[in-house]
Design a protein around this motif. Sequence first.
Motif, PDB file in Angstrom:
ATOM      1  N   TYR A 171      -2.357  13.213 -13.683  1.00  0.00           N
ATOM      2  CA  TYR A 171      -1.268  13.973 -13.061  1.00  0.00           C
ATOM      3  C   TYR A 171      -0.242  14.274 -14.138  1.00  0.00           C
ATOM      4  CZ  TYR A 171      -2.798  12.334  -8.398  1.00  0.00           C
ATOM      5  OH  TYR A 171      -3.490  12.057  -7.261  1.00  0.00           O
ATOM      6  N   HIS A 204      -3.684  -6.532  -5.847  1.00  0.00           N
ATOM      7  CA  HIS A 204      -3.152  -7.085  -4.603  1.00  0.00           C
ATOM      8  C   HIS A 204      -3.425  -8.579  -4.507  1.00  0.00           C
ATOM      9  CE1 HIS A 204      -1.654  -3.603  -2.555  1.00  0.00           C
ATOM     10  NE2 HIS A 204      -2.756  -2.918  -2.793  1.00  0.00           N
ATOM     11  N   ASN A 225       0.839  -1.203   0.000  1.00  0.00           N
ATOM     12  CA  ASN A 225       0.000   0.000   0.000  1.00  0.00           C
ATOM     13  C   ASN A 225       0.865   1.241   0.000  1.00  0.00           C
ATOM     14  OD1 ASN A 225      -1.930  -2.012   1.864  1.00  0.00           O
ATOM     15  ND2 ASN A 225      -2.907  -0.818   0.280  1.00  0.00           N
ATOM     16  N   GLY A 226       0.455   2.216  -0.800  1.00  0.00           N
ATOM     17  CA  GLY A 226       1.190   3.476  -0.840  1.00  0.00           C
ATOM     18  C   GLY A 226       2.461   3.414  -1.649  1.00  0.00           C
ATOM     19  N   ALA A 227       2.645   2.326  -2.421  1.00  0.00           N
ATOM     20  CA  ALA A 227       3.879   2.176  -3.191  1.00  0.00           C
ATOM     21  C   ALA A 227       3.919   3.129  -4.379  1.00  0.00           C
ATOM     22  CB  ALA A 227       4.015   0.734  -3.664  1.00  0.00           C
ATOM     23  N   GLY A 228       2.774   3.645  -4.790  1.00  0.00           N
ATOM     24  CA  GLY A 228       2.746   4.583  -5.913  1.00  0.00           C
ATOM     25  C   GLY A 228       2.128   4.002  -7.167  1.00  0.00           C
ATOM     26  N   LYS A 229       1.405   2.899  -7.032  1.00  0.00           N
ATOM     27  CA  LYS A 229       0.836   2.234  -8.207  1.00  0.00           C
ATOM     28  C   LYS A 229      -0.244   3.094  -8.856  1.00  0.00           C
ATOM     29  CE  LYS A 229      -0.495  -1.244  -5.667  1.00  0.00           C
ATOM     30  NZ  LYS A 229      -0.086  -0.817  -4.313  1.00  0.00           N
ATOM     31  N   THR A 230      -1.182   3.566  -8.037  1.00  0.00           N
ATOM     32  CA  THR A 230      -2.259   4.387  -8.588  1.00  0.00           C
ATOM     33  C   THR A 230      -1.705   5.690  -9.148  1.00  0.00           C
ATOM     34  OG1 THR A 230      -3.839   3.405  -7.071  1.00  0.00           O
ATOM     35  CG2 THR A 230      -4.444   5.504  -8.034  1.00  0.00           C
ATOM     36  N   THR A 231      -0.715   6.245  -8.450  1.00  0.00           N
ATOM     37  CA  THR A 231      -0.076   7.464  -8.946  1.00  0.00           C
ATOM     38  C   THR A 231       0.542   7.212 -10.319  1.00  0.00           C
ATOM     39  OG1 THR A 231       0.392   8.047  -6.671  1.00  0.00           O
ATOM     40  CG2 THR A 231       1.596   9.243  -8.360  1.00  0.00           C
ATOM     41  N   GLN A 258      -9.603   2.567  -8.877  1.00  0.00           N
ATOM     42  CA  GLN A 258      -9.540   1.727  -7.685  1.00  0.00           C
ATOM     43  C   GLN A 258     -10.867   1.785  -6.919  1.00  0.00           C
ATOM     44  OE1 GLN A 258      -6.034   2.532  -5.485  1.00  0.00           O
ATOM     45  NE2 GLN A 258      -6.535   1.157  -3.807  1.00  0.00           N
TER      46      GLN A 258
HETATM   47  N1  ATP Z   1      -2.617  13.950  -5.072  1.00  0.00           N
HETATM   48  C1  ATP Z   1      -1.739  13.576  -4.131  1.00  0.00           C
HETATM   49  N2  ATP Z   1      -1.193  14.492  -3.324  1.00  0.00           N
HETATM   50  C2  ATP Z   1      -0.305  14.139  -2.365  1.00  0.00           C
HETATM   51  N3  ATP Z   1       0.086  12.886  -2.167  1.00  0.00           N
HETATM   52  C3  ATP Z   1      -0.407  11.918  -2.936  1.00  0.00           C
HETATM   53  C4  ATP Z   1      -1.357  12.209  -3.965  1.00  0.00           C
HETATM   54  N4  ATP Z   1      -1.694  11.054  -4.579  1.00  0.00           N
HETATM   55  C5  ATP Z   1      -0.986  10.084  -3.962  1.00  0.00           C
HETATM   56  N5  ATP Z   1      -0.230  10.595  -2.992  1.00  0.00           N
HETATM   57  C6  ATP Z   1       0.700   9.838  -2.143  1.00  0.00           C
HETATM   58  O1  ATP Z   1       1.510   9.082  -2.980  1.00  0.00           O
HETATM   59  C7  ATP Z   1       1.782   7.817  -2.380  1.00  0.00           C
HETATM   60  C8  ATP Z   1       1.402   6.733  -3.355  1.00  0.00           C
HETATM   61  O2  ATP Z   1       0.004   6.636  -3.402  1.00  0.00           O
HETATM   62  P1  ATP Z   1      -0.757   5.647  -4.386  1.00  0.00           P
HETATM   63  O3  ATP Z   1      -2.186   5.932  -4.265  1.00  0.00           O
HETATM   64  O4  ATP Z   1      -0.165   5.747  -5.723  1.00  0.00           O
HETATM   65  O5  ATP Z   1      -0.430   4.235  -3.755  1.00  0.00           O
HETATM   66  P2  ATP Z   1      -0.916   2.808  -4.236  1.00  0.00           P
HETATM   67  O6  ATP Z   1       0.294   2.034  -4.570  1.00  0.00           O
HETATM   68  O7  ATP Z   1      -1.946   2.906  -5.268  1.00  0.00           O
HETATM   69  O8  ATP Z   1      -1.532   2.219  -2.895  1.00  0.00           O
HETATM   70  P3  ATP Z   1      -2.805   1.285  -2.674  1.00  0.00           P
HETATM   71  O9  ATP Z   1      -2.327  -0.104  -2.863  1.00  0.00           O
HETATM   72  O10 ATP Z   1      -3.184   1.533  -1.254  1.00  0.00           O
HETATM   73  O11 ATP Z   1      -3.824   1.693  -3.649  1.00  0.00           O
HETATM   74  C9  ATP Z   1       1.000   7.773  -1.085  1.00  0.00           C
HETATM   75  O12 ATP Z   1       1.877   8.069  -0.032  1.00  0.00           O
HETATM   76  C10 ATP Z   1      -0.023   8.852  -1.249  1.00  0.00           C
HETATM   77  O13 ATP Z   1      -0.352   9.414  -0.008  1.00  0.00           O
END
Ligand code: ATP
Lengths: 433, 288
Positions: B57, B223, B42-48, B95
């Motif tokens: 973005y 996941h 979680n929070g690895a940055g996948k969705t980003t 998601q």
């Molecule tokens: N718009 C934003 N502004 C600030 N921080 C952000 C933003 N979007 C994501 N983050 C941060 O970037 C990091 C990666 O978030 P992301 O959502 O990409 O994780 P993820 O891998 O998709 O996690 P999950 O498995 O929980 O979905 C997190 O620490 C999140 O808080």
Amino acid sequence: MAALILAHHQTSPAERLKDAAAVAFIALLLGIPMIGLLTVDQGGALRIATRWPALFAFVAACFVGRLVLRYALDQWRARQLARDQADTPAKEVSLATNPLLNWIGWVALGVSVALPIVFAENRYVVDTATTVLIYVMLGWGLNVVVGLAGLLDLGYVAFYAVGAYTYGLLSTQFGWGFWSALPVAGAITASFGVLLGWPTLRLRGDYLAIVTLGFGEIIRIILVNWTELSGGPNGIASIPRPSFFGLPFKPPGDDPTFASFFGLEYATHQRIVFLYYLILVLALLTNLFVSRMRRLPIGRAWEAMREDEIACKAMGINARNVKLSAFAIGAMLGGFAGVFFAARQGFISPESFTFSESAIILAIVVLGGMGSQLGVVLASLVLVLLPELGRDFAEYRMLLFGAAMILIMIWKPGGILSHREPTLRYFANGGRR
Amino acid sequence: MTAPAPLLSVEHLTMRFGGLLAIDDLSLDVAARKITGVIGPNGAGKTTFFNCLTGFYKPTIGSVRLNHPQRGVLRLEALASHQVARSAQVVRTFQNIRLFPQMTVLENLIVAQHNALQHASRFSLAGLLGLPAYRRAEAAAMAKAVGWLERLKLIEKADTPAGALPYGMQRRIEIARALCVDPLLLCLDEPAAGLNPRESAELNELLKHLSRDEGIAILLIEHDMSVVMNVSDHLCVLNYGRKIAEGTPAQIQKDPNVIKAYLGEEDADEMRADELRADEAIDQEAVR
Ligand SMILES: Nc1ncnc2c1ncn2[C@@H]1O[C@H](COP(=O)(O)OP(=O)(O)OP(=O)(O)O)[C@@H](O)[C@H]1O
Ligand SMILES: [Mg+2]
């Protein structure tokens, strides 16, 4: 009003009783000032007289009426359900096309066509009905922006004003007629819609509402202050009335008039009735246009934008164009209504275009059920007639308004008619394709 | 045998939110007609990462190139989100499901074909007049939507508001809607989240079918290891925005870095100790 409100699910007798009691309670609340209390002029002083028996009869009628309506609806729905289940077990009941609504629509149309014939001698009724229809048209126009596209616009009256002033100026300064000014005014207000919509593209919800409210006020203040153009607070007077295919409504003179052409006796009510039918036709065209647009890609995109803007973008939809088109179309329809308003009144001033007009039009859309065409008609009837009936209570008008709004929001959060008809179906009505 | 040019190549992608490096110098190739899994805690940055690909973005640094078979190389990081879907045909799901809840399932799928239909309706004029060209386009859109609904077993619900349906079905609707955009690359953000085992087995089959038979490349964040290990041709593992491993599912399962990222430093050590002990036990048994 209560009798026109429809329920959506099956109910038990106890629920029906409770529901009817709630309606009776609302009737009581609304009825106390409107029916129960009466001001009488006694020797120069105003005194309040009471009419409790009349109030009681009203409340009882609402109670019984609602009970009967609910029962009838349930019976009807149960029968329909049985029929549907016999056909396609998987079909969702809530989405069945509602023939009752269609039916009400046709009845409303019949009544509105027959009204000036029945009340030919009663100028007040026809005038009030004309006002209702102006609001219906404005409601349908704003419905595109608020109900379909989900853009909360608190400055809609600006477009109404732009339409009215466009006709006012074109006719008094350049001698344009009603019919040639109408499309031009529509185009100008549509451009205003784009112009005012552009800066708000990134805004949503409350922020959008506040900015549009500001725009509405700006237009009004410009009209007040730009005296050379708009005549300032004095407005524009002696705006020509629309003619019947070139035949004016005038006492007989040198040129042929409506009365002389048809060999009728001249009477003012001919014009009143003509204006009524004119707005009826304009409103019906608006309705036809909007319901057709709703079934086109652009209309579906409006609704999708209301539902989820981000998902729209992910589907490749250009959110900017979709929003601007909603602003433009909504503004254009408001502009048409404005042209008619100017032509009917013969006189316009900034006073007719205050924020409270925007609020009333928005209330019509919200109370009617966002996106519902018939709901707008019902809400316009309620919101125009309620203050007319309660004329003696002019000071409480807004209070009454607020109360009605709050009650309907509690009771029917989706508006009087919150039913949404899909724009297309896979399963044809009642059965499989 | 030379490897075919990748459909998508991501180079040095970096996304910074203030002091937080959500994606840190990520480079990755996505092959056409293949399923590429993206996993990470979680929070690895996948969705980003998805948000950067699809124009939601603007990446701080880096480039995303798409080899479009007809339109040549497109720079996705320079396109707006709707252009990514429209011109580059890179389509995503979310998601947290984003349907048009009050519209029916069928309408959801028709809205996804907006651009083609809007073009056919000629600024709504042909549509208002009901000209035959527009009617044909509408019938074609309907046929495409119905085709996907039938394949995803959603046809019975075609006229139901999408928001009224169960979660698992909504996930499928979102995929069906994305498919109606004719994607070259389909980016799915945790499509198996909230699905029961039967539903996620069906999802496996669907994803394999889409990549093999329909020729759609898939980027898959997931996941649920039963899905991602089963269907992926290639896997990329992210941790704190960095790519820590890349390879076939079999390689990834054995990768010590991945095990460490998923189980934490100490847990991984413990596991190694457990393995050693087990090995010793086996050895001893063999001696006896
Ligand atoms: N718009 C934003 N502004 C600030 N921080 C952000 C933003 N979007 C994501 N983050 C941060 O970037 C990091 C990666 O978030 P992301 O959502 O990409 O994780 P993820 O891998 O998709 O996690 P999950 O498995 O929980 O979905 C997190 O620490 C999140 O808080
Ligand atoms: Mg995520």
